[in-house]
Design an enzyme around this catalytic site. Structure first.
Site, PDB file in Angstrom:
ATOM      1  N   LYS A  13       0.821  -1.218   0.000  1.00  0.00           N
ATOM      2  CA  LYS A  13       0.000   0.000   0.000  1.00  0.00           C
ATOM      3  C   LYS A  13       0.857   1.271   0.000  1.00  0.00           C
ATOM      4  O   LYS A  13       0.483   2.260  -0.618  1.00  0.00           O
ATOM      5  CB  LYS A  13      -1.033   0.001   1.130  1.00  0.00           C
ATOM      6  N   ARG A  88      -6.131   2.246  11.332  1.00  0.00           N
ATOM      7  CA  ARG A  88      -5.745   0.854  11.513  1.00  0.00           C
ATOM      8  C   ARG A  88      -6.620   0.167  12.561  1.00  0.00           C
ATOM      9  O   ARG A  88      -6.430  -1.021  12.824  1.00  0.00           O
ATOM     10  CB  ARG A  88      -4.304   0.801  11.990  1.00  0.00           C
ATOM     11  N   ARG A 123      12.422  -6.268   1.781  1.00  0.00           N
ATOM     12  CA  ARG A 123      12.193  -4.824   1.739  1.00  0.00           C
ATOM     13  C   ARG A 123      13.398  -4.083   2.332  1.00  0.00           C
ATOM     14  O   ARG A 123      13.997  -4.523   3.300  1.00  0.00           O
ATOM     15  CB  ARG A 123      10.933  -4.492   2.544  1.00  0.00           C
ATOM     16  N   ARG A 156      14.280  -2.657   7.849  1.00  0.00           N
ATOM     17  CA  ARG A 156      13.621  -2.073   9.019  1.00  0.00           C
ATOM     18  C   ARG A 156      13.629  -3.077  10.156  1.00  0.00           C
ATOM     19  O   ARG A 156      13.367  -4.261   9.931  1.00  0.00           O
ATOM     20  CB  ARG A 156      12.161  -1.762   8.651  1.00  0.00           C
ATOM     21  N   ARG A 167       2.983  -8.513  13.577  1.00  0.00           N
ATOM     22  CA  ARG A 167       2.283  -7.433  12.862  1.00  0.00           C
ATOM     23  C   ARG A 167       1.115  -7.990  12.050  1.00  0.00           C
ATOM     24  O   ARG A 167       0.062  -7.356  11.946  1.00  0.00           O
ATOM     25  CB  ARG A 167       3.263  -6.674  11.958  1.00  0.00           C
TER      26      ARG A 167
END
Ligand code: AMP
Length: 210
Positions: A13, A88, A123, A156, A167
């Site tokens: 997203k 969220r 990522r 990250r 998560r």
């Protein structure tokens, strides 16, 4: 246009938000990026958020609602914006409604959990400006270096495999109910996340142009 991008962490997203933001010339507002910047600057809000982020948990609603309220009041948001990573939780969505903000469309990018776990390990984000890359799907021109600012690209800390599982669990419990919330308002549009970023973008833009 006022758009929300929904989806699990790593569904893409953020990347879609950035692309659409450029096409429509409206800013992307990413609570994750705002919180990470505060963390880097060592502000009181950043310090408060650190433990939650590192554990893969959500930062308390009152903190993020405050952040959004301030950010959306800025001048560049008056002709529209894209929300990436907010709301969220149901209370966050209700707070947005209570602010009198009328969202046009909610785009939910759907990607299976197994794909997400694989993607997040590849990522890389810029230590300096927060731009996001992927070692297979969105390579920078020079390996390990941000195209936008020349900063160093890193993994990250909350993209570590065990934090990703937490998560995803948090996403299913707290964020997924937002689909029903926006479906009831007739604003929910689903995009099946594709392997290639540009294929997902084509589906997203088609829905936004309808
Ligand atoms: P993101 O970059 O959107 O994945 O956000 C990174 C982390 O920031 C999340 O795992 C949360 O700890 C925190 N965060 C970002 N947006 C929110 C939000 N809307 N509500 C609560 N926590 C958030």
């Amino acid at each position: 246009m006022k758009i929300i991008f929904l989806g699990a962490p790593g569904a893409g997203k953020g990347t879609q938000a950035e692309i659409v933001s450029e096409r429509l010339s409206i800013p992307t507002v990413s609570t994750g990026n705002i919180i990470r910047a505060a963390l880097k600057d060592g502000t009181p809000m950043g310090l408060k958020a650190r433990a939650y982020i590192e554990a893969g948990e959500l930062v308390p609603d009152d903190v993020v609602i405050g952040i959004i309220q301030e950010r959306l009041a800025e001048d560049d948001c008056k002709n529209g914006f894209i929300l990436d990573g907010f709301p969220r939780t149901i209370p966050q969505a209700e707070a947005l409604d209570a602010m009198g903000i009328v969202i046009d469309k909610v785009i939910d990018i759907e990607v299976p959990d197994e794909t997400i776990a694989r993607r997040l390990s590849g990522r890389r984000v810029c230590k300096n400006c927060g731009n996001s890359y992927h070692i297979d799907y969105k390579k920078p021109s020079v390996e390990g270096v941000c195209d936008a600012c020349g900063g160093e690209l890193i993994l990250r800390s909350d993209d570590a495999p065990e934090t990703v599982l937490e998560r995803l669990a948090v996403y299913h419990e707290k964020t997924e109910p937002l689909k029903a919330y926006y479906e009831k308002q007739g604003k929910l549009f689903i995009v099946e996340g594709q392997e290639q970023v540009e294929d997902t973008t084509a589906l997203t833009l088609k829905l936004l142009e309808e």
